[in-house]
Every structure is written in structure tokens, then in C-alpha cells.
Design a protein around this motif. Structure first.
Motif, short mmCIF file in Angstrom:
data_model
loop_
_atom_site.label_atom_id
_atom_site.label_comp_id
_atom_site.label_asym_id
_atom_site.label_seq_id
_atom_site.Cartn_x
_atom_site.Cartn_y
_atom_site.Cartn_z
N SER A 259 3.15 30.47 31.14
CA SER A 259 4.43 29.75 30.82
C SER A 259 6.16 30.19 31.19
N LEU A 260 6.21 29.22 31.42
CA LEU A 260 7.82 29.30 31.48
C LEU A 260 8.57 29.18 30.51
N GLN A 261 9.55 29.76 30.27
CA GLN A 261 9.97 29.91 28.80
C GLN A 261 12.09 29.94 28.99
N VAL A 262 12.49 29.72 27.82
CA VAL A 262 13.90 30.00 27.98
C VAL A 262 14.74 29.25 27.07
N ASP A 263 15.92 29.83 26.58
CA ASP A 263 16.67 29.50 24.88
C ASP A 263 17.57 27.95 25.83
N LEU A 264 18.36 27.36 24.97
CA LEU A 264 19.24 26.94 24.86
C LEU A 264 20.94 27.27 24.83
N ASN A 265 21.07 27.63 25.20
CA ASN A 265 22.67 28.20 23.93
C ASN A 265 23.72 27.04 24.27
N GLU B 90 8.95 19.48 33.23
CA GLU B 90 8.30 20.36 33.73
C GLU B 90 8.05 21.85 33.50
N GLY B 91 7.09 21.32 32.17
CA GLY B 91 6.37 22.65 31.62
C GLY B 91 7.12 24.16 31.14
N ILE B 92 8.44 24.11 31.16
CA ILE B 92 8.85 24.92 30.76
C ILE B 92 9.39 24.49 29.20
N GLN B 93 9.04 25.95 28.32
CA GLN B 93 8.88 25.66 27.19
C GLN B 93 10.29 26.20 26.58
N GLN C 38 13.03 28.35 23.61
CA GLN C 38 12.65 28.78 22.28
C GLN C 38 14.55 30.06 22.78
N PRO C 39 14.02 30.22 21.43
CA PRO C 39 14.88 31.84 21.26
C PRO C 39 15.04 32.56 21.89
N ALA C 40 16.04 32.97 22.87
CA ALA C 40 15.63 34.12 23.57
C ALA C 40 15.14 34.74 22.69
N GLY C 41 15.07 36.69 24.06
CA GLY C 41 14.53 37.36 22.85
C GLY C 41 13.04 37.73 22.21
N ASP C 42 12.84 38.67 21.39
CA ASP C 42 12.02 39.27 21.11
C ASP C 42 11.96 39.41 20.06
N PRO C 43 11.93 38.87 18.66
CA PRO C 43 12.36 39.33 17.21
C PRO C 43 11.93 40.89 17.09
N ARG C 44 13.05 41.38 15.77
CA ARG C 44 13.12 43.03 15.96
C ARG C 44 13.00 43.28 14.50
#
Length: 256
Positions: free
Chosen positions: A2-8, A245-248, A250-256
Motif C-alpha cells: 500500500s502507498l503511504q505519505v506524510d502530510l506536513n 485513493e487508498g493512500i495511507q 502517517q508520519p514520514a520515516g521509520d522511528p529509530r
């Protein structure tokens, strides 16, 4: 997959008795907040208030450092050395780190503001100074930069996570840079056009430049602005369109 994107969104731009933006309404729909650090906008009171609102709304806290230019809102280019840029980034992130600590959180991302952002998109030395400052403060911080820019390249070279950014309401030049705000066609005012372009950038990884050519683009995070008359309504409509459009989102990147 699935596609995902961040909104800032750039927030916390009020200062003193001067109020700017629709921060409260926009906060309901975004996943990352780029909070002004007192140089181009914001002040110590607004910074603390905005960090608190972001934490309350489960929005990722980001530092939005810019030039020391309240009168020009940080949008005026300045003659600066890489060392000066390194120091102003460290100074502003340090201030934001203090307020983040008050709420038991940390800075998740850094996005330069205005002229600093634009200059770092093409100036390798300035981009490297920004990436180095972020890396030395906290290697876990995600660096936001214009898609395919020098800032993104320098962030990766340094070993940082990066988020390639696209803009919902800006037009692009054939070389992938943003059309200068001084140009009459710099901004897109039609809501449907903006939303269509964003979805195309996310799903097809391309966007139409001002000369009509299709240029490749990577959309990890989408910048929406909170200071327009219809800002909150636009962000809501965009968020709902992405979900349809099926785009999730969520915040960008992977938590470290």
C-alpha cells in the motif's frame, strides 16, 4: 504494497500579539508539524504552545529553522557561509529540543524554511552544513528536503533518514525546483487542480512542470500551508481524497 505519505504543515508562525495561520484546525488532518523556531517567525511562548498542541493531537514534532528575518518572513536570500548555516541550525534545533523535552517527546524531523530551504536545494555546501548540524545533534532526526534536491542527497550521504518533499500548492520548473514566489504562476489556487497533482505525484511519481513536461518526483511527505483563507478546508479535502485513493497518511520515516 500500500502507498503511504506524510502530510506536513508549517505551524507556530505567530509571535507576540501577531497571529498567523489556522494551526488548531489544520492540526486535525496533518501528521507532521514544522514548528517555527523564533528566527523567521514564532517566539518562545508560541513554540511551547504549538509543541503542546502537536503532542496532544499525536502529530510528529519537527523543527522549522530559517534565517533571522522576521520582517521578510525568512523568504529573502542572504549571503551566508556554511559555518553560519550550521550554527543557526544548531541554535534553533536546540531551542525546539527544550520545549519538546517539556512534553516528554523529541524532535522527529527538521525542515529548513523559506529562502534557506530553497538555497539548500541547489547549494551543495549549504545542504551539507544543514545535514551535518542535524546529524551531530541527533542521528535519529529525519531531514525533510525538496524531492531530488542537494539537501536530500547530502542527508543521505551523511547517513540520515530523509523525506523527499512535494508541495500541494506550488508549481515546478523543468529542473525540479519550485517556481519562485515572485513569478505570477508560482502558486496553484484551484483546489481540485492541487489535489489532482498531489495524487499524481504520490501514485505516478511525476508532476507537470510549467513548460508542460512531466518530471520525475518522489513524494514521501506533502507540504500544505496553514496560513491561507481556506487552508483548513483544503487540508481536510486533500486528506480525505488521499484516503479515497487508498493512500495511507502517517508520519514520514521509520522511528529509530
Amino acid at each position: 504494497m500500500s502507498l503511504q505519505v506524510d502530510l506536513n504543515c508549517d505551524l507556530g508562525e505567530s509571535f507576540g500579539s501577531y497571529h498567523m495561520g489556522q494551526d488548531d484546525a489544520v492540526m486535525d488532518w496533518i501528521t507532521s508539524a514544522n514548528i517555527a523556531c523564533g528566527y523567521h517567525a514564532g517566539d518562545h511562548n508560541v513554540m511551547r504552545e504549538t509543541v503542546g498542541k502537536a503532542v496532544k493531537n499525536n502529530v510528529a514534532v519537527g523543527a522549522h529553522p530559517g534565517f533571522l528575518d522576521l520582517q521578510g518572513f525568512g523568504r529573502r536570500s542572504m549571503q551566508v557561509t556554511p559555518e553560519e548555516v550550521f550554527n543557526l541550525i544548531v541554535y534553533q534545533i536546540g531551542a525546539m529540543n527544550g520545549f519538546a523535552a517539556l512534553y516528554g517527546t523529541r524532535i522527529r524531523h527538521v525542515k529548513p524554511h523559506g529562502a534557506l530551504y530553497t538555497m539548500a536545494a541547489t547549494d551543495n555546501a549549504l545542504a551539507a552544513a544543514i545535514a551535518d548540524a542535524v546529524y551531530q545533534i541527533d542521528k535519529r532526526i529525519i531531514l525533510f528536503g525538496l524531492a531530488h534536491s542537494e539537501l536530500v542527497k547530502e542527508g543521505r550521504r551523511k547517513g540520515l533518514q530523509v523525506a523527499e518533499e512535494v508541495f500541494a500548492d506550488r508549481t515546478y520548473q523543468p529542473d525540479g525546483t519550485l517556481t519562485p514566489r515572485t513569478a505570477p504562476d508560482a502558486l496553484i489556487h484551484d483546489v481540485d487542480t492541487s489535489i489532482h497533482r498531489v495524487i499524481q505525484m504520490v501514485k505516478e511519481q511525476k508532476v507537470e512542470a510549467t513548460d508542460g513536461t512531466a518530471i520525475p518526483i518522489q513524494a514521501d511527505t506533502i507540504c500544505v500551508h496553514g496560513d491561507g483563507a481556506q487552508a483548513a478546508a483544503f487540508v481536510e479535502n486533500l486528506a480525505k481524497a488521499l484516503v479515497r485513493e487508498g493512500i495511507q497518511i502517517q508520519p514520514a520515516g521509520d522511528p529509530r
